[in-house]
Structures are given as structure tokens and as C-alpha cells.
Write a protein that holds these residues in place. Structure first.
Motif, PDB file in Angstrom:
ATOM      1  N   MET A 132       0.827  -1.207  -0.089  1.00  0.00           N
ATOM      2  CA  MET A 132      -0.115   0.141   0.017  1.00  0.00           C
ATOM      3  C   MET A 132       0.999   1.225  -0.103  1.00  0.00           C
ATOM      4  N   ASN A 133       2.255   1.204   0.402  1.00  0.00           N
ATOM      5  CA  ASN A 133       2.925   2.139   0.445  1.00  0.00           C
ATOM      6  C   ASN A 133       2.453   3.415   1.192  1.00  0.00           C
ATOM      7  N   ARG A 134       1.873   3.033   2.516  1.00  0.00           N
ATOM      8  CA  ARG A 134       1.397   4.213   3.340  1.00  0.00           C
ATOM      9  C   ARG A 134       2.307   4.163   4.479  1.00  0.00           C
ATOM     10  N   LEU A 135       1.974   3.397   5.737  1.00  0.00           N
ATOM     11  CA  LEU A 135       2.465   3.258   6.773  1.00  0.00           C
ATOM     12  C   LEU A 135       3.340   1.703   6.728  1.00  0.00           C
ATOM     13  N   GLY A 136       4.205   1.447   7.745  1.00  0.00           N
ATOM     14  CA  GLY A 136       4.807   0.146   7.625  1.00  0.00           C
ATOM     15  C   GLY A 136       6.197  -0.082   7.299  1.00  0.00           C
ATOM     16  N   MET A 137       6.646  -1.263   7.720  1.00  0.00           N
ATOM     17  CA  MET A 137       8.188  -1.645   7.300  1.00  0.00           C
ATOM     18  C   MET A 137       8.134  -2.523   6.047  1.00  0.00           C
ATOM     19  N   SER A 138       9.306  -2.456   5.330  1.00  0.00           N
ATOM     20  CA  SER A 138       9.672  -3.152   4.360  1.00  0.00           C
ATOM     21  C   SER A 138      10.013  -4.628   4.742  1.00  0.00           C
ATOM     22  N   LEU A 139      10.142  -5.696   4.029  1.00  0.00           N
ATOM     23  CA  LEU A 139      10.671  -6.894   4.488  1.00  0.00           C
ATOM     24  C   LEU A 139      12.139  -6.729   4.918  1.00  0.00           C
ATOM     25  N   ALA A 140      12.894  -5.742   4.322  1.00  0.00           N
ATOM     26  CA  ALA A 140      14.190  -5.780   4.573  1.00  0.00           C
ATOM     27  C   ALA A 140      14.508  -5.014   5.941  1.00  0.00           C
ATOM     28  N   ASP A 141      13.525  -4.099   6.384  1.00  0.00           N
ATOM     29  CA  ASP A 141      13.473  -3.494   7.717  1.00  0.00           C
ATOM     30  C   ASP A 141      13.267  -4.405   8.809  1.00  0.00           C
ATOM     31  N   LEU A 142      12.459  -5.487   8.616  1.00  0.00           N
ATOM     32  CA  LEU A 142      12.420  -6.514   9.628  1.00  0.00           C
ATOM     33  C   LEU A 142      13.524  -7.166  10.192  1.00  0.00           C
ATOM     34  N   GLY A 143      14.886  -7.059   9.188  1.00  0.00           N
ATOM     35  CA  GLY A 143      15.797  -7.686   9.691  1.00  0.00           C
ATOM     36  C   GLY A 143      16.730  -6.732  10.752  1.00  0.00           C
ATOM     37  N   ASP A 144      16.319  -5.553  10.757  1.00  0.00           N
ATOM     38  CA  ASP A 144      17.081  -4.574  11.362  1.00  0.00           C
ATOM     39  C   ASP A 144      17.300  -5.188  12.926  1.00  0.00           C
ATOM     40  N   PRO A 145      18.685  -5.000  13.433  1.00  0.00           N
ATOM     41  CA  PRO A 145      18.504  -5.482  14.980  1.00  0.00           C
ATOM     42  C   PRO A 145      17.572  -4.956  15.886  1.00  0.00           C
ATOM     43  N   VAL A 146      17.374  -3.605  15.809  1.00  0.00           N
ATOM     44  CA  VAL A 146      16.475  -2.902  16.760  1.00  0.00           C
ATOM     45  C   VAL A 146      15.004  -3.475  16.438  1.00  0.00           C
ATOM     46  N   VAL A 147      14.526  -3.671  15.485  1.00  0.00           N
ATOM     47  CA  VAL A 147      13.228  -4.309  15.202  1.00  0.00           C
ATOM     48  C   VAL A 147      13.140  -5.740  15.751  1.00  0.00           C
ATOM     49  N   GLN A 148      14.284  -6.259  15.402  1.00  0.00           N
ATOM     50  CA  GLN A 148      14.549  -8.001  15.759  1.00  0.00           C
ATOM     51  C   GLN A 148      14.280  -8.074  17.545  1.00  0.00           C
ATOM     52  N   SER A 149      14.618  -6.971  18.216  1.00  0.00           N
ATOM     53  CA  SER A 149      14.650  -6.976  19.670  1.00  0.00           C
ATOM     54  C   SER A 149      13.321  -6.672  20.060  1.00  0.00           C
ATOM     55  N   LEU A 150      12.313  -6.322  19.335  1.00  0.00           N
ATOM     56  CA  LEU A 150      11.187  -5.737  19.833  1.00  0.00           C
ATOM     57  C   LEU A 150      10.202  -6.865  20.512  1.00  0.00           C
ATOM     58  N   GLN A 151       9.278  -6.643  21.386  1.00  0.00           N
ATOM     59  CA  GLN A 151       8.572  -7.537  22.035  1.00  0.00           C
ATOM     60  C   GLN A 151       7.094  -7.482  21.211  1.00  0.00           C
ATOM     61  N   VAL A 152       6.880  -8.309  20.101  1.00  0.00           N
ATOM     62  CA  VAL A 152       5.807  -8.214  19.258  1.00  0.00           C
ATOM     63  C   VAL A 152       4.797  -8.812  19.687  1.00  0.00           C
ATOM     64  N   ASP A 153       3.677  -8.380  19.847  1.00  0.00           N
ATOM     65  CA  ASP A 153       2.432  -8.973  19.938  1.00  0.00           C
ATOM     66  C   ASP A 153       1.700  -9.536  18.663  1.00  0.00           C
ATOM     67  N   ALA A 154       1.329  -8.478  17.742  1.00  0.00           N
ATOM     68  CA  ALA A 154       0.694  -8.811  16.553  1.00  0.00           C
ATOM     69  C   ALA A 154       1.401  -8.494  15.377  1.00  0.00           C
ATOM     70  N   LEU A 155       1.917  -9.138  14.533  1.00  0.00           N
ATOM     71  CA  LEU A 155       2.506  -8.665  13.291  1.00  0.00           C
ATOM     72  C   LEU A 155       1.206  -8.317  12.244  1.00  0.00           C
ATOM     73  N   MET A 156       1.280  -6.965  11.605  1.00  0.00           N
ATOM     74  CA  MET A 156       0.249  -6.544  11.147  1.00  0.00           C
ATOM     75  C   MET A 156       0.533  -6.105   9.670  1.00  0.00           C
ATOM     76  N   SER A 157      -0.624  -5.966   8.617  1.00  0.00           N
ATOM     77  CA  SER A 157      -0.434  -5.197   7.396  1.00  0.00           C
ATOM     78  C   SER A 157      -1.887  -4.759   7.246  1.00  0.00           C
ATOM     79  N   HIS A 158      -2.086  -3.870   5.991  1.00  0.00           N
ATOM     80  CA  HIS A 158      -3.096  -3.537   5.606  1.00  0.00           C
ATOM     81  C   HIS A 158      -3.510  -3.703   4.435  1.00  0.00           C
ATOM     82  N   LEU A 159      -4.682  -4.172   4.079  1.00  0.00           N
ATOM     83  CA  LEU A 159      -5.178  -4.219   2.659  1.00  0.00           C
ATOM     84  C   LEU A 159      -5.588  -3.088   1.855  1.00  0.00           C
ATOM     85  N   ALA A 160      -5.194  -2.890   0.735  1.00  0.00           N
ATOM     86  CA  ALA A 160      -5.457  -1.418   0.042  1.00  0.00           C
ATOM     87  C   ALA A 160      -6.809  -1.610  -0.855  1.00  0.00           C
TER      88      ALA A 160
END
Length: 347
Positions: A132-160
Motif C-alpha cells: 500500500m506504500n502508506r505506513l509500515g516496514m519493508s521486508l528488509a526493515d524487519l531484519g534490523d537488529p532494533v526491530v528484531q529486539s522488539l516484543q511483538v504481539d501482532a504482526l500486521m499489514s493493511h489491505l489496499a
């Protein structure tokens, strides 16, 4: 001494049972997935103080907002860990507010992830941009060490384009599936109201309906299953007898061709009744249809009272079947619903 506010000339009746039933319908259509509720923008104009308790009592346990300024009103009705903020944390002040209230941010970028970490971290959600190119991380962003350290409840996306039969839906689902193994999360969430109608592949663990809760029909499969929730009314504030040749409203877009009993009604585009909604439209008094004469102005419209018998002080019904109104005006159901103004007294 406090002076009592006089009765308003605009009122909005909310059918709480229809709202609760719409949530239950969407919950059933969500299958094994839990069903949340988007209550941003004052519950799409319905009113948080009406909508949130109704949805909570119907069984909803997850509520989604856009702005941090919306949080306090919702926390009056539900616990903080049930509230998620889609815009995430833009700065240290928002992160501190999140920590102080206990509401859960949706992290949208590595920068936001770092802000959340620096504030002490804790449970969050993560939004993935699946196309949708609005909010959200790219697949590459998910590999960032800071992102990897998050305590994630829900992994989300949004349908356009879930309201359309388009390949974009499958494309976004494919991207989302690629994201799933890249970041540890307790659950997944993809579908909005229209997405729920796309079936089990899209519903996954948690759905996030919005428009359909409040009477909108964002997908043909939901027609006949969703009930109207909001019923606006507006009062006649003056009547007059028009003679042939009399002009009505701005730019004289309507000129009387016959003697006409007209009523000026306390309703305008400041109340969300846009000019496009007035073209060829009518208000109603019981079984009587009262055509709108001329242009909608900021605070008033004029109607042909005909033989209705309606007079000053009487309330007229404003049409608010969202799909029909959207089709006739060219406005989206979202625009119409969220445009309901603050001047309506909500019941």
C-alpha cells in the motif's frame, strides 16, 4: 451557576443493538480469528462513549485508534492493553505517553522501533507494508537488529483494495506471508472490514473491522448482513411560502415554478451533509419525501414541505443508508460517516 444547554436542532440516534450485531456478524465471518474494532475518529463519527462500551459488551477485546489524542476517551471504557495506536510513536513524548498509559503502539519503521526501545520498550505491534506504500516496514526493515529486539504481539499489514476483485489482494497476502518468518510475533493480523469477506486465508489470527461495524458495506458479500447504525435527524427552524419566481439558496440554483411551502432545516456541510449529498436528494417526515431545494449551505438546507404538514420545530429524517448515499453522491462511505459533526446530540 451552570446554565443548562437547550435542546439541539440536530440529533443522531445510534442503534446499539445493530452495532453489537454487526460486530457479532463480522466475528462469525472471521472464523477462528479474534475480531477487534477500529474506533478511531470518534468511532467513525458514531461516538466513542457509545460505540466502545457497546462493542466491549458484545465481546470485542481489541480496539484500534490512529492518534494518541484519542486514547484517554477510550481508556474510560476498556483496559489500556486492549488499545492499539496505528500511527506508532513519532517521538519520545509519544513513547512516554504510551508507557504512562499502557496503550500499545504499532511500530511502523526502524526509527520508531528505536524510539520505543529508548523509552524502555515493552509489548508492541509491528506494521508491515505489503504494497500500500502508506505506513509500515519493508521486508528488509524487519531484519534490523532494533526491530528484531522488539516484543511483538501482532504482526500486521493493511489491505489496499479488499473491496475489489483484484490481484492486489493476493499479492499483498503473498508479501505478508513472506514477512511472517522474518519476525517473531504471537499473532498475525491483516483483514479490515472488506478483507473479512475475502475468507480464511486473509483473516488469520485477528481481524480489524471498521466501516462495516457502523453500517457501511465495503464488500458486496456483506450486503444484507450489516445493519444501519446511525440515524440523523434535523429540525425545521423556519417555514415560508414561496411564489413562482422566488429563488432559493446560494447562486439561485432553484427557482420556484409554483406556490411552494418551504422549510429551512438546521443541517449543512458543517454537519457532514455535503453539497454532493444534497443534489437530487430529499429529507423525510414520516412517509413524506421532502425534496431539497437549491444548494446545501454550511448550516442549512431548504426543503419542499409539500403536503407533509411539517412545521417549525419538527425533526426530519436525514437519509443515511451509507452504500446508497455513497452511490448517489460520489462520496465514499467513509467520508460520509466520519463527516458527522459535533453538533449532533447523540442518543
Amino acid at each position: 451557576m451552570r446554565i443548562a444547554e437547550p435542546p439541539r436542532s440536530l440529533r443522531l440516534t445510534i442503534d446499539r443493538e445493530a452495532l453489537a450485531e454487526n460486530w457479532r456478524t463480522l466475528d462469525t465471518l472471521s472464523g477462528d480469528a479474534a475480531t477487534g474494532a477500529a474506533v478511531k475518529a470518534d468511532a467513525y463519527g458514531i461516538g466513542v462513549d457509545i460505540a466502545v462500551p457497546t462493542l466491549r459488551d458484545a465481546g470485542c477485546r481489541q480496539f484500534f485508534l490512529a492518534h494518541w489524542s484519542e486514547v484517554p476517551a477510550v481508556l474510560a471504557h476498556v483496559e489500556a492493553d486492549a488499545v492499539s495506536i496505528l500511527h506508532g510513536v513519532r517521538n519520545a513524548e509519544e513513547a512516554a505517553f504510551a508507557k504512562g498509559t499502557g496503550a500499545v503502539p504499532v511500530i511502523n519503521s526502524p526509527r520508531q522501533a528505536a524510539i520505543w526501545r529508548d523509552a524502555g520498550g515493552g509489548t508492541c505491534h509491528v506494521m508491515v507494508d505489503s504494497g500500500m506504500n502508506r505506513l509500515g516496514m519493508s521486508l528488509a526493515d524487519l531484519g534490523d537488529p532494533v526491530v528484531q529486539s522488539l516484543q511483538v504481539d501482532a504482526l500486521m499489514s493493511h489491505l489496499a483494495s479488499a473491496d475489489e476483485d483484484t490481484a492486489q489482494n493476493a499479492d499483498q497476502l503473498a508479501v505478508f506471508r513472506k514477512a511472517v518468518p522474518l519476525l517473531a510475533a504471537k499473532r498475525l493480523s491483516l483483514s479490515n472490514s472488506a478483507g473479512i469477506a475475502l475468507g480464511a486465508d486473509f483473516n488469520i489470527d485477528l481481524t480489524r473491522p471498521g466501516l462495516a461495524l457502523y453500517g457501511g458495506i465495503p464488500h458486496p458479500a456483506l450486503r444484507g448482513k450489516i445493519r444501519q447504525v446511525a440515524f440523523p435527524q434535523a429540525a425545521i427552524i423556519q417555514t415560508r411560502d414561496l411564489s413562482p419566481g422566488d429563488k432559493v439558496g446560494y447562486n439561485a440554483k432553484w427557482i420556484a415554478e409554483r406556490p411552494t411551502r418551504a422549510g429551512t432545516v438546521s443541517l449543512g456541510y458543517a454537519d457532514g451533509f455535503m453539497r454532493l449529498m444534497g443534489q437530487g436528494s430529499a429529507l423525510h417526515f414520516g412517509e413524506h419525501e421532502l425534496p431539497i431545494l437549491g444548494r446545501v449551505s454550511m448550516d442549512m438546507v431548504v426543503v419542499d414541505l409539500g403536503e407533509s404538514g411539517a412545521g417549525e420545530g419538527d425533526f426530519l429524517d436525514v437519509p443515511f443508508d451509507l452504500p446508497d448515499l455513497a452511490a448517489r453522491s460520489g462520496l465514499s462511505q467513509y467520508e460520509i460517516l466520519t463527516g458527522l459533526g459535533r453538533r449532533f446530540e447523540r442518543f
